[in-house]
Design an enzyme around this catalytic site. Sequence first.
Site, PDB file in Angstrom:
ATOM      1  N   CYS A  23       3.367 -19.749 -11.993  1.00  0.00           N
ATOM      2  CA  CYS A  23       3.615 -20.317 -10.665  1.00  0.00           C
ATOM      3  C   CYS A  23       4.215 -21.713 -10.784  1.00  0.00           C
ATOM      4  CB  CYS A  23       2.336 -20.335  -9.842  1.00  0.00           C
ATOM      5  SG  CYS A  23       0.984 -21.292 -10.555  1.00  0.00           S
ATOM      6  N   GLY A  48     -10.231  10.819   5.941  1.00  0.00           N
ATOM      7  CA  GLY A  48     -10.091  12.258   5.760  1.00  0.00           C
ATOM      8  C   GLY A  48      -8.662  12.765   5.914  1.00  0.00           C
ATOM      9  N   GLU A  74      -3.118 -18.530 -17.303  1.00  0.00           N
ATOM     10  CA  GLU A  74      -2.431 -19.452 -18.207  1.00  0.00           C
ATOM     11  C   GLU A  74      -3.302 -20.650 -18.607  1.00  0.00           C
ATOM     12  OE1 GLU A  74       0.840 -17.774 -15.418  1.00  0.00           O
ATOM     13  OE2 GLU A  74      -1.320 -18.187 -15.377  1.00  0.00           O
ATOM     14  N   LEU A 128     -19.186   3.989  -0.012  1.00  0.00           N
ATOM     15  CA  LEU A 128     -17.900   3.441  -0.452  1.00  0.00           C
ATOM     16  C   LEU A 128     -18.064   2.271  -1.421  1.00  0.00           C
ATOM     17  CD1 LEU A 128     -15.847   3.524   2.894  1.00  0.00           C
ATOM     18  CD2 LEU A 128     -16.075   5.299   1.143  1.00  0.00           C
ATOM     19  N   SER A 182     -18.962  19.559   1.071  1.00  0.00           N
ATOM     20  CA  SER A 182     -17.931  19.124   0.139  1.00  0.00           C
ATOM     21  C   SER A 182     -18.497  18.522  -1.143  1.00  0.00           C
ATOM     22  CB  SER A 182     -17.031  18.072   0.808  1.00  0.00           C
ATOM     23  OG  SER A 182     -17.788  16.936   1.195  1.00  0.00           O
ATOM     24  N   ALA A 225     -16.051  25.698   5.550  1.00  0.00           N
ATOM     25  CA  ALA A 225     -15.978  25.693   7.014  1.00  0.00           C
ATOM     26  C   ALA A 225     -17.159  24.959   7.628  1.00  0.00           C
ATOM     27  CB  ALA A 225     -15.916  27.132   7.536  1.00  0.00           C
ATOM     28  N   THR A 266     -14.340  10.847   8.699  1.00  0.00           N
ATOM     29  CA  THR A 266     -15.067  10.804   7.430  1.00  0.00           C
ATOM     30  C   THR A 266     -16.297   9.926   7.538  1.00  0.00           C
ATOM     31  OG1 THR A 266     -13.064  11.213   6.133  1.00  0.00           O
ATOM     32  CG2 THR A 266     -14.886  10.132   5.002  1.00  0.00           C
TER      33      THR A 266
END
Length: 365
Positions: free
Chosen positions: A75, A299, A52, A204, A168, A164, A196
């Site tokens: 606010c 995971g 604002e 990440l 991935s 297996a 994981t």
Amino acid sequence: MIDPRFMDHALALAARGLGRVWPNPAVGCVIERDGRVLGRARTADGGRPHAEPLALAQAGPAARGATAYVTLEPCAHHGRTPPCANAFVAAGVARVVVALRDPDPRVDGGGIERMRRAGIEVVEGIREGEARTLQAGFVSRITQGRPMVTLKLAITLDGRIATASGESRWITGPEARAHVHAERARHDAIIVGAGTARADDPRLTVRGLGAAQAAGPQPVRIVLSRRLDVPAASALTRGGPPVWMLHGPGVPAPTRAAFSDKGVTLIPCATGAEGQIDLEDALSALGGRGLTRLYCEGGGTLAAALLSAGLVDRLDCYSAGSLIGAEGIPALGAMGLDTLADAPRLRFAGAERLGPDLLHRWRRD
């Protein structure tokens, strides 16, 4: 005359702040008169200044008698900055259109009442549904004491996340992976389980979205590990955005020191009846530190535990057109279900094609 298109503009501005403004909400504000935009802004990175006053500064004296569209109630309390409701009063704005009331007890109608007492016309509820979806994380932190949780799965058609042998990379194509990085950027933090962290040694971080994103804030990186039984030397601890680790009680002091010496923030959590970290306590701890939006990337054990506890607010499932078979690793760990009636149920929220893959999105009612 109220024109909802200006609220759409404000919502689009607010969306640009997701993942960048916590613990504050991502707010957008547009000031207009006679169909001409005089000022527009979103909450700045880090949560201040608010949208604002930034929009009012752009409008300057022209704000007197104008209409302001704001995605969340201004606010009414004094924090590190003066109340935004007061700023509208001082600027002489004639009308304020509010999409959603602020559930924070320090506000919750107080900003609207203050403006009305000053003679400002206040209109509520324009694009309220869209604003509520946008503010889901902030509302969750205020009303439930925890961040909104988005669970991300990248799976084959038969529900596998790896072969297996554990391979991935990559189940989904580049378009889906780019989309995941964009979703990382729209969340305050990314969380994975200890399995994981050990298996993938992930960074990440948000990557590949251009210079503007690279220069902006990165999400906090979080690992949930009851015993802190993950490598102290890893991609996560070799520099970069902050790393937090949620752990249970009784972790030996030398183990804790190995992480704290690398700048990792350690957050102790309670454990449940089976000795695992109490996820509600863990999420409450994250909410207490200001997080509003949490992106879970695995995971399978953590994903199943969050679903079983009813703590997943949104599920983003990226499906690839490949099949691995029963020997592959399933997307979810054991959930201990005996009947279909006990299975978690989510509501379909939309789908889109990303190159050769499909994203389907589900929400908790």
